[in-house]
Design a protein around this motif. Structure first.
Motif, PDB file in Angstrom:
ATOM      1  N   ALA A   1      -0.105  20.926  11.851  1.00  0.00           N
ATOM      2  CA  ALA A   1      -1.172  21.680  12.514  1.00  0.00           C
ATOM      3  C   ALA A   1      -1.997  22.448  11.480  1.00  0.00           C
ATOM      4  O   ALA A   1      -3.235  22.494  11.556  1.00  0.00           O
ATOM      5  N   ALA A   2      -1.321  23.012  10.495  1.00  0.00           N
ATOM      6  CA  ALA A   2      -2.026  23.756   9.443  1.00  0.00           C
ATOM      7  C   ALA A   2      -2.858  22.821   8.572  1.00  0.00           C
ATOM      8  O   ALA A   2      -3.990  23.141   8.192  1.00  0.00           O
ATOM      9  N   GLU A   3      -2.315  21.639   8.271  1.00  0.00           N
ATOM     10  CA  GLU A   3      -3.039  20.675   7.436  1.00  0.00           C
ATOM     11  C   GLU A   3      -4.282  20.122   8.118  1.00  0.00           C
ATOM     12  O   GLU A   3      -5.308  19.891   7.484  1.00  0.00           O
ATOM     13  N   LEU A   4      -4.189  19.879   9.421  1.00  0.00           N
ATOM     14  CA  LEU A   4      -5.254  19.187  10.140  1.00  0.00           C
ATOM     15  C   LEU A   4      -6.120  20.101  10.991  1.00  0.00           C
ATOM     16  O   LEU A   4      -7.123  19.654  11.548  1.00  0.00           O
ATOM     17  N   GLY A   5      -5.747  21.363  11.101  1.00  0.00           N
ATOM     18  CA  GLY A   5      -6.514  22.260  11.946  1.00  0.00           C
ATOM     19  C   GLY A   5      -6.306  21.989  13.422  1.00  0.00           C
ATOM     20  O   GLY A   5      -7.171  22.282  14.251  1.00  0.00           O
TER      21      GLY A   5
ATOM     22  N   GLN B   1       0.849  -1.183   0.000  1.00  0.00           N
ATOM     23  CA  GLN B   1       0.000   0.000   0.000  1.00  0.00           C
ATOM     24  C   GLN B   1       0.890   1.241   0.000  1.00  0.00           C
ATOM     25  O   GLN B   1       2.021   1.199   0.489  1.00  0.00           O
ATOM     26  N   ASN B   2       0.339   2.313  -0.550  1.00  0.00           N
ATOM     27  CA  ASN B   2       1.069   3.575  -0.556  1.00  0.00           C
ATOM     28  C   ASN B   2       0.763   4.322   0.739  1.00  0.00           C
ATOM     29  O   ASN B   2      -0.392   4.697   0.981  1.00  0.00           O
ATOM     30  N   PRO B   3       1.745   4.528   1.610  1.00  0.00           N
ATOM     31  CA  PRO B   3       1.486   5.235   2.866  1.00  0.00           C
ATOM     32  C   PRO B   3       0.864   6.612   2.684  1.00  0.00           C
ATOM     33  O   PRO B   3       0.187   7.119   3.585  1.00  0.00           O
ATOM     34  N   THR B   4       1.090   7.223   1.526  1.00  0.00           N
ATOM     35  CA  THR B   4       0.456   8.519   1.255  1.00  0.00           C
ATOM     36  C   THR B   4      -1.061   8.394   1.305  1.00  0.00           C
ATOM     37  O   THR B   4      -1.757   9.323   1.730  1.00  0.00           O
ATOM     38  N   ASP B   5      -1.596   7.236   0.883  1.00  0.00           N
ATOM     39  CA  ASP B   5      -3.040   7.005   0.947  1.00  0.00           C
ATOM     40  C   ASP B   5      -3.532   6.991   2.395  1.00  0.00           C
ATOM     41  O   ASP B   5      -4.648   7.431   2.689  1.00  0.00           O
ATOM     42  N   TRP B   6      -2.717   6.440   3.310  1.00  0.00           N
ATOM     43  CA  TRP B   6      -3.106   6.452   4.731  1.00  0.00           C
ATOM     44  C   TRP B   6      -3.253   7.890   5.210  1.00  0.00           C
ATOM     45  O   TRP B   6      -4.212   8.223   5.912  1.00  0.00           O
ATOM     46  N   TRP B   7      -2.292   8.729   4.843  1.00  0.00           N
ATOM     47  CA  TRP B   7      -2.307  10.119   5.291  1.00  0.00           C
ATOM     48  C   TRP B   7      -3.490  10.881   4.700  1.00  0.00           C
ATOM     49  O   TRP B   7      -4.181  11.641   5.396  1.00  0.00           O
ATOM     50  N   ILE B   8      -3.751  10.664   3.417  1.00  0.00           N
ATOM     51  CA  ILE B   8      -4.886  11.331   2.755  1.00  0.00           C
ATOM     52  C   ILE B   8      -6.196  10.950   3.441  1.00  0.00           C
ATOM     53  O   ILE B   8      -7.037  11.799   3.749  1.00  0.00           O
ATOM     54  N   ASN B   9      -6.373   9.654   3.699  1.00  0.00           N
ATOM     55  CA  ASN B   9      -7.623   9.203   4.305  1.00  0.00           C
ATOM     56  C   ASN B   9      -7.713   9.571   5.781  1.00  0.00           C
ATOM     57  O   ASN B   9      -8.810   9.801   6.299  1.00  0.00           O
ATOM     58  N   LEU B  10      -6.575   9.653   6.453  1.00  0.00           N
ATOM     59  CA  LEU B  10      -6.584  10.150   7.826  1.00  0.00           C
ATOM     60  C   LEU B  10      -7.113  11.585   7.858  1.00  0.00           C
ATOM     61  O   LEU B  10      -7.949  11.931   8.708  1.00  0.00           O
TER      62      LEU B  10
ATOM     63  N   LEU C   1      -9.099  13.063   5.747  1.00  0.00           N
ATOM     64  CA  LEU C   1     -10.532  13.092   5.431  1.00  0.00           C
ATOM     65  C   LEU C   1     -11.377  12.685   6.635  1.00  0.00           C
ATOM     66  O   LEU C   1     -12.372  13.345   6.968  1.00  0.00           O
ATOM     67  N   ALA C   2     -10.993  11.580   7.283  1.00  0.00           N
ATOM     68  CA  ALA C   2     -11.751  11.120   8.448  1.00  0.00           C
ATOM     69  C   ALA C   2     -11.609  12.105   9.606  1.00  0.00           C
ATOM     70  O   ALA C   2     -12.568  12.364  10.351  1.00  0.00           O
ATOM     71  N   HIS C   3     -10.419  12.664   9.764  1.00  0.00           N
ATOM     72  CA  HIS C   3     -10.149  13.652  10.817  1.00  0.00           C
ATOM     73  C   HIS C   3     -11.043  14.889  10.639  1.00  0.00           C
ATOM     74  O   HIS C   3     -11.671  15.367  11.595  1.00  0.00           O
ATOM     75  N   GLU C   4     -11.112  15.381   9.404  1.00  0.00           N
ATOM     76  CA  GLU C   4     -11.941  16.560   9.122  1.00  0.00           C
ATOM     77  C   GLU C   4     -13.407  16.269   9.430  1.00  0.00           C
ATOM     78  O   GLU C   4     -14.116  17.102  10.018  1.00  0.00           O
ATOM     79  N   SER C   5     -13.869  15.077   9.061  1.00  0.00           N
ATOM     80  CA  SER C   5     -15.260  14.690   9.324  1.00  0.00           C
ATOM     81  C   SER C   5     -15.551  14.665  10.817  1.00  0.00           C
ATOM     82  O   SER C   5     -16.592  15.151  11.270  1.00  0.00           O
ATOM     83  N   VAL C   6     -14.622  14.104  11.582  1.00  0.00           N
ATOM     84  CA  VAL C   6     -14.820  14.011  13.036  1.00  0.00           C
ATOM     85  C   VAL C   6     -14.875  15.398  13.672  1.00  0.00           C
ATOM     86  O   VAL C   6     -15.721  15.672  14.534  1.00  0.00           O
TER      87      VAL C   6
END
Length: 494
Positions: free
Chosen positions: A225-229, A48-57, A59-64
């Protein structure tokens, strides 16, 4: 005050937000909604591409955060858990050198087998508590031999959770638990194994600084911090692989305590307080989350590949007229204990470690066309899965584990009353079901890591116990007869 948990799976990334004082889940979500891609360029490969883990993290983080409506500055700690045994390689600028070779990739088996013979079987088991097998160290050896140009560029090697911590903080680190799951840790000398490094030719400089499982390992960087708020400086205070973390999520920390899962594959995970191993490597032993140099706490892991995947196969190919697993369980419940003499050996999902890596496939035994029905087959499948657990738990008992209580999340096959009752009755253990998951456990553990909770009991006081299942003592003979018949069929096949 809030606590955040990230669970990096091979299917999805889950994020959970907990209110620290009450221990209650405020919001959770996962991404992607369809399973993440696994790259398989050759038979037996899985990347798996670890970049995909970060991208999906993200997305889920923003939703939460959106669901909860909280101020992100009130998040005081982050915990991380991950799919075990993956290999991530980065260069001196923290750039990925290749996709991650993940847990279910089997290309490194020959490297592990050769290492076991060369280092010495007795030495591997007594110092590493495992064969090098197909774990992270052997995966790295495969890279060294087959991709030398990549091996030469390696600055640091990591496990999936270490990569996420690096993305969050800009710093690299690894725990003793992580080193042990990669088969890099020497338990007798309490250090990275010189035998493994010397045999495989791995420089010690490849390993990041060792950080504690609980404690401030790193803090969120300005860019993350800037990426994830998030607030810059938010502590990352816990990390562990998924099976030790699943046990933690169920408040399993002490010798003799047992955690179990029953998804596509199944796991029984028990805590041991002494260095021990199975001489045939049918179960694996790793550092548990609370293992320290002063206190021995090991996780003995039994994995059964052919678990929920058998139930799923029956639903898709045999019980197609039934609309749900609930319907299947209801039909199976009409069959008596022992399924009228029908036995199913469930090992149809590849080589099983509990059988010394033999492939015996799945088989249906003792069928009589005049008496057996669809319900008997469905019950025999669930019984066969449970009996494979009991077969493995006997190995754990021989290692000194006293199995009296099994804790599990209320999910997957533990939703079936037949599965639960059969497991309780044949193992003579009480089953406790809880409403929790890995991301929630990682969040609570982060609270331990920053000292918000005084101890594990306080951290997991909000765990909701949904049900208790006790052995049917008056029917023990019927369960035992069915198990004995099942083991007889298995022994013949072996």
């Amino acid at each position: 005050m809030y606590l955040l948990g990230y669970d990096i799976g091979s299917s999805s990334v889950k994020v959970c937000l907990i209110e620290a004082s009450s221990g209650k889940i405020i919001a959770s979500d996962y991404s992607p909604k369809k399973e993440m891609k696994i790259i398989a360029e050759n038979v037996g490969w899985a990347e798996q591409n670890p970049t995909d883990w970060w991208i999906n993290l993200k997305l889920a983080h923003e939703s939460v955060l959106n669901k909860s409506g909280i101020n992100p500055e009130d998040i005081k700690a982050i915990g991380i858990t991950w799919q075990m045994h993956g290999l991530i390689l980065v260069d001196k600028d923290q750039n990925l050198l290749r996709p991650s070779i993940i847990w279910c990739d089997s290309r490194a088996v020959p490297f592990g087998e050769k290492a076991l013979q060369s280092i010495g079987e007795k030495k591997c088991l007594s110092y590493l508590l495992n064969s090098p097998g197909n774990f992270t160290a052997s995966k790295l050896a495969w890279v060294k031999e087959n991709e030398p140009e990549i091996f030469e560029k390696i600055d640091k090697i990591m496990l999936p959770g270490d990569y996420i911590a690096m993305k969050l903080s800009g710093e690299t680190g690894i725990t003793i638990e992580g080193l042990s799951e990669g088969i890099f840790w020497d338990f007798k000398n309490n250090c990275i194994s010189e035998d493994v490094l010397n045999y495989f030719g791995i420089p010690k400089s490849f390993f990041p600084e060792i950080v504690p499982t609980f404690g401030i390992q790193a803090t969120v960087s300005v860019s993350a911090a800037a990426e994830l708020g998030l607030k810059e400086g938010t502590p990352i205070s816990y990390r562990a692989g998924d099976q030790p973390n699943n046990a933690l999520s169920l408040n399993v920390f002490n010798p003799g305590e047992i955690a179990s899962t029953a998804g596509t594959s199944g796991v029984v995970y028990g805590v041991l307080d002494q260095l021990d191993y199975d001489e045939k490597s049918r179960v694996n032993t790793f550092a548990h989350v609370n293992h320290t140099l002063e206190q021995t706490r090991l996780g003995v892991l039994l994995c059964i590949n052919g678990t929920g995947i058998l139930n799923s196969w029956l639903k898709n190919n045999f019980a197609t007229s039934l609309s749900s697993y609930g319907d299947m369980n209801e039909l199976a419940s009409l069959s008596p204990i022992g399924s009228k003499g029908l036995s199913i050996i469930p090992f149809g999902n590849g080589a099983e470690r509990v059988l010394e890596n033999k492939e015996v496939d799945c088989s249906l035994n003792g069928i009589n066309f005049n008496i057996h029905t669809k319900g008997d087959v469905l019950r025999a499948a669930q019984e066969g899965i449970v009996f494979s657990y009991e077969y493995g738990m006997n190995i754990m008992r021989n290692m000194g584990m006293n199995i009296q209580v099994i804790r599990a999340g209320n999910a997957n096959m533990f939703l079936s009353s037949i599965f639960r009752q059969t497991l309780s009755s044949i193992s003579n253990a009480v089953i406790e079901l809880y409403d929790t998951d890995g991301a929630a456990g990682a969040a609570r553990a982060a609270g331990l890591g920053v000292g918000f909770y005084a101890n594990t009991n306080e951290a997991f006081s909000a765990l909701e116990k949904i049900a208790i299942i006790e052995p049917e003592v008056d029917k023990k003979e019927q369960y035992q007869e069915a198990y004995n018949r099942w083991t007889n069929y298995l022994e013949k096949m072996l």
